[in-house]
Design a protein around this motif. Structure first.
Motif, PDB file in Angstrom:
ATOM      1  N   PRO A 173      13.981 -25.155  39.070  1.00  0.00           N
ATOM      2  CA  PRO A 173      15.376 -24.896  39.427  1.00  0.00           C
ATOM      3  C   PRO A 173      15.813 -23.477  39.028  1.00  0.00           C
ATOM      4  N   VAL A 174      16.324 -22.721  39.991  1.00  0.00           N
ATOM      5  CA  VAL A 174      16.882 -21.392  39.723  1.00  0.00           C
ATOM      6  C   VAL A 174      18.364 -21.553  39.435  1.00  0.00           C
ATOM      7  N   LEU A 175      18.803 -21.026  38.295  1.00  0.00           N
ATOM      8  CA  LEU A 175      20.195 -21.158  37.884  1.00  0.00           C
ATOM      9  C   LEU A 175      21.038 -19.952  38.286  1.00  0.00           C
ATOM     10  N   LYS A 176      20.446 -18.751  38.166  1.00  0.00           N
ATOM     11  CA  LYS A 176      21.127 -17.517  38.549  1.00  0.00           C
ATOM     12  C   LYS A 176      20.090 -16.565  39.122  1.00  0.00           C
ATOM     13  N   GLU A 177      20.532 -15.750  40.080  1.00  0.00           N
ATOM     14  CA  GLU A 177      19.552 -14.833  40.695  1.00  0.00           C
ATOM     15  C   GLU A 177      20.274 -13.704  41.415  1.00  0.00           C
ATOM     16  N   TYR A 182      24.099  -5.186  38.337  1.00  0.00           N
ATOM     17  CA  TYR A 182      25.353  -4.511  37.984  1.00  0.00           C
ATOM     18  C   TYR A 182      26.308  -4.364  39.167  1.00  0.00           C
ATOM     19  N   LYS A 183      25.898  -4.872  40.317  1.00  0.00           N
ATOM     20  CA  LYS A 183      26.812  -4.974  41.453  1.00  0.00           C
ATOM     21  C   LYS A 183      27.099  -6.435  41.777  1.00  0.00           C
ATOM     22  N   SER A 184      26.693  -7.314  40.868  1.00  0.00           N
ATOM     23  CA  SER A 184      26.918  -8.751  41.055  1.00  0.00           C
ATOM     24  C   SER A 184      28.040  -9.214  40.131  1.00  0.00           C
ATOM     25  N   ASP A 185      28.380 -10.491  40.251  1.00  0.00           N
ATOM     26  CA  ASP A 185      29.411 -11.061  39.378  1.00  0.00           C
ATOM     27  C   ASP A 185      28.788 -11.810  38.197  1.00  0.00           C
ATOM     28  N   LEU A 186      27.502 -11.567  37.950  1.00  0.00           N
ATOM     29  CA  LEU A 186      26.800 -12.266  36.874  1.00  0.00           C
ATOM     30  C   LEU A 186      26.900 -11.552  35.527  1.00  0.00           C
ATOM     31  N   VAL A 187      27.247 -10.275  35.560  1.00  0.00           N
ATOM     32  CA  VAL A 187      27.217  -9.491  34.318  1.00  0.00           C
ATOM     33  C   VAL A 187      28.229 -10.025  33.313  1.00  0.00           C
ATOM     34  N   VAL A 204      18.908   6.760  37.172  1.00  0.00           N
ATOM     35  CA  VAL A 204      18.459   7.226  38.498  1.00  0.00           C
ATOM     36  C   VAL A 204      18.860   6.225  39.579  1.00  0.00           C
ATOM     37  N   ASP A 205      19.874   5.401  39.252  1.00  0.00           N
ATOM     38  CA  ASP A 205      20.487   4.473  40.209  1.00  0.00           C
ATOM     39  C   ASP A 205      19.508   3.423  40.719  1.00  0.00           C
ATOM     40  N   LYS A 206      18.607   2.965  39.850  1.00  0.00           N
ATOM     41  CA  LYS A 206      17.660   1.907  40.233  1.00  0.00           C
ATOM     42  C   LYS A 206      18.322   0.548  40.071  1.00  0.00           C
ATOM     43  N   ASN A 207      18.149  -0.299  41.076  1.00  0.00           N
ATOM     44  CA  ASN A 207      18.714  -1.650  40.975  1.00  0.00           C
ATOM     45  C   ASN A 207      17.961  -2.452  39.917  1.00  0.00           C
ATOM     46  N   ILE A 208      18.675  -3.358  39.256  1.00  0.00           N
ATOM     47  CA  ILE A 208      18.101  -4.217  38.231  1.00  0.00           C
ATOM     48  C   ILE A 208      18.113  -5.657  38.740  1.00  0.00           C
ATOM     49  N   ASN A 209      16.937  -6.266  38.751  1.00  0.00           N
ATOM     50  CA  ASN A 209      16.790  -7.651  39.193  1.00  0.00           C
ATOM     51  C   ASN A 209      16.940  -8.601  38.000  1.00  0.00           C
ATOM     52  N   TYR A 210      17.510  -9.757  38.255  1.00  0.00           N
ATOM     53  CA  TYR A 210      17.643 -10.763  37.199  1.00  0.00           C
ATOM     54  C   TYR A 210      17.518 -12.165  37.798  1.00  0.00           C
ATOM     55  N   VAL A 211      16.767 -13.004  37.104  1.00  0.00           N
ATOM     56  CA  VAL A 211      16.698 -14.416  37.507  1.00  0.00           C
ATOM     57  C   VAL A 211      16.654 -15.276  36.248  1.00  0.00           C
ATOM     58  N   GLU A 212      17.349 -16.408  36.316  1.00  0.00           N
ATOM     59  CA  GLU A 212      17.364 -17.398  35.244  1.00  0.00           C
ATOM     60  C   GLU A 212      16.927 -18.727  35.838  1.00  0.00           C
ATOM     61  N   TRP A 213      15.951 -19.361  35.215  1.00  0.00           N
ATOM     62  CA  TRP A 213      15.465 -20.624  35.715  1.00  0.00           C
ATOM     63  C   TRP A 213      15.101 -21.534  34.542  1.00  0.00           C
TER      64      TRP A 213
END
Length: 215
Positions: A173-177, A182-187, A204-213
């Motif tokens: 089960p994925v809880l958050k993804e 930093y452009k999401s509402d998860l922060v 350098v404006d790199k996107n940061i991926n995040y997943v919680e499971w």
């Protein structure tokens, strides 16, 4: 090895909040009671590097025990020293190879695991070294309590997609993804903690991926 690295290796051997290699096996199944002297929940950060996440989480949650795990002692030195200087007593560091984690933690001993900006091991030949490959996931499942939570933050899109594939293949089960934290509402206060490497990627404006499971 440079003189500074040698100095840090020598110094962490004197730190009360650092356990190295086989010495950690004595705490298996009793990290909270024997190492921390309490019965609080235990959370791990794998490939913790300089330990920024471990230390910051410990400050935010004094009723939880935290252990940062890495093999490079000169990196662990920074987090361990900060914790000692600031009197943060619910944080420790363990210097081991993560593939040996089952030798150091008992079944159902850990409440959560964080993986923050690990080496993505992008070459196909090094898939077995990726910290979210099936072998590693099965090890985490053993030491996590039932319903135990996993977190991954990474700048590497390929590694992130690989991790999602493994999660899906095991029907976890994925809880958050999100692919752009930093452009999401998860922060929140926890996810806004930034490691040394994360700050470099964000510069350098790199996107940061995040997943919680969970398992």
């Amino acid at each position: 090895m440079g003189k500074d690295k040698l100095r840090k290796f020598a110094e962490i051997a004197t730190f009360k909040n650092v356990v190295q290699l086989d010495a950690g096996k004595a705490y298996k199944g009793k990290w909270s009671s024997a190492f921390f002297g309490n019965n609080k929940p235990l959370i791990l950060e794998l490939a913790c590097g300089k330990g920024e996440y471990t230390v910051n989480l410990a400050q935010l949650f004094p009723e939880t025990n935290f252990i940062g795990i890495d093999y490079k002692g000169n990196r662990i030195w920074r987090g361990a020293k900060t914790a000692l200087e600031e009197g943060i007593d619910n944080v420790g560091f363990l210097r081991i190879q993560i593939e040996t984690i089952l030798e150091y933690f008992e079944e159902n001993e850990v409440s959560e695991i964080w993986i923050t900006f690990p080496d993505p091991q992008p070459q196909d030949s090094r898939e077995k070294k990726r910290l979210t490959n099936p072998t590693f996931l099965n090890r985490y499942k053993i030491i996590l309590k039932e319903g135990g939570i996993m977190h991954l933050k990474t700048d590497n899109d390929g590694f992130y997609n690989y991790t999602l594939e493994q999660i899906q293949q095991q029907s976890l089960p994925v809880l958050k993804e999100t692919t752009d934290l930093y452009k999401s509402d998860l922060v929140d206060q926890v996810l806004s903690i930034k490691t040394y490497y994360e700050k470099k990627y964000l510069a350098v404006d790199k996107n940061i991926n995040y997943v919680e499971w969970k398992f």
